[in-house]
Design a protein around this motif. Sequence first.
Motif, PDB file in Angstrom:
ATOM      1  N   GLU A   1       0.827  -1.207   0.000  1.00 52.32           N
ATOM      2  CA  GLU A   1       0.000   0.000   0.000  1.00 52.32           C
ATOM      3  C   GLU A   1       0.866   1.263   0.000  1.00 52.32           C
TER       4      GLU A   1
ATOM      5  N   VAL B   1       0.776   4.325  -2.754  1.00 51.66           N
ATOM      6  CA  VAL B   1       0.640   5.741  -2.381  1.00 51.66           C
ATOM      7  C   VAL B   1       1.743   6.575  -3.039  1.00 51.66           C
TER       8      VAL B   1
ATOM      9  N   LEU C   1      -4.077   7.900   0.533  1.00 50.45           N
ATOM     10  CA  LEU C   1      -3.811   7.906  -0.909  1.00 50.45           C
ATOM     11  C   LEU C   1      -4.363   9.178  -1.549  1.00 50.45           C
TER      12      LEU C   1
ATOM     13  N   TRP D   1      -2.345  12.374  -0.093  1.00 53.05           N
ATOM     14  CA  TRP D   1      -0.967  12.357  -0.581  1.00 53.05           C
ATOM     15  C   TRP D   1      -0.912  12.747  -2.056  1.00 53.05           C
ATOM     16  N   THR D   2      -1.862  12.227  -2.836  1.00 53.56           N
ATOM     17  CA  THR D   2      -1.889  12.536  -4.266  1.00 53.56           C
ATOM     18  C   THR D   2      -2.218  14.006  -4.496  1.00 53.56           C
TER      19      THR D   2
END
Length: 392
Positions: free
Chosen positions: A45, A49, A102, A105-106
């Motif tokens: 994971e 990410v 996710l 962070w993106t």
Amino acid sequence: MTFPPRELSPEARTALFYSTLFMGPALSAVYSGVWMAGKGLGPEEIGVVNALPLLLMLLLNQGVGRVADRAADWRGVIVGASWLAAAAALGFLAVDGFWGILLVWTLATVPHGAVVPVIDAAAVRMTARRGSAFGALRAWGTIGYLGVLAGAGWGLERLGGGAYVPLLVGLGLLRALAALGLPRFRAPEGGVAGGAAGATTPGARSLREVMRPWFLLPLVGWAAIYGSHTVLNAFQGLLWQAQGIGLGTIGLLIGVGAAAETAVLLGYRRLFGRFRARTLMLASAGVTVARWAAMALEPGLPVLWALQALHGVTYAMGFLACVQFIANWTSEDIAAEAQGFFVVLQQGMSVAAMAGFGWLMGDWGAGAHWGTAGFAALGAGAIWASRRLQGP
């Protein structure tokens, strides 16, 4: 008084922004994996990410550059993306679980990644117009990165892991505030912004005009050189540790490479200004091949210090030569788009190099560097072929 002070020169305000540009990534390089693991994410994971923003930047970077080129000035895109990244980072204060991390962070990483080619394109045009040195400005990015890298571990040990997110948010806000002080980068109609020391070199007004083998080959070739360097961050510490080198010494070896990079960035124009861009790119590629071949032989510490000192030539000199090569052949109309295209090439080659090195390392250990040496040799061949197709 505003922050940064408006009485500072355009170069000083740009250098100040560069000094904040990579502070957040430096902090994350030290602790993001630990933080994500503490939030319950497994290695796969954590890999997703980190990989998703890279994939999105591959798709978006050139488009962002095109938008920046069509704007009245590149500054607006840099400021807007910096504040978007800072606002998205606030989500880290409340996020939990894989999907939430996710998403945040993106949203925080992609705008930051989009800023880098735009500020590089804008700064190289401004410094060409004003007769100042782009490398000296870009060096402040490395200095800021090193400063946080050096202090992050020490600070988090004393403040505790809970300080990671507030520090990350604070560094994002600092970058966004520094962006507000950026100067106007484009020359005003009929004049030169900030006072001229030289005129902008005319060049292609669309990428299609220069999408020829002689232009593409050196960029693809040096992107392979760049990609071969990315394995250092992911694997070199593990390899050195397996060779019996202590963590403290590994940190010093990494520091020598960063110091050499900074020195070349600061002194590039004085040291290499009289050489042609593709000549420097080819020299960078050749030294890179020799550096990785030597790494494959698992040399002792005395040789490793020297190999790390070559980082200024294998990375910094080649990177600045590529930026100059692009600026030589493209006009301001496509400056950010062309730089974004170069970043896409670098990211694509990085993915290939990382995947290939990881596969080779399982069987060959440090001998996997024969693979990176071969990869770099292909890059050198592409640059050499460009010079044969069209001379300087």
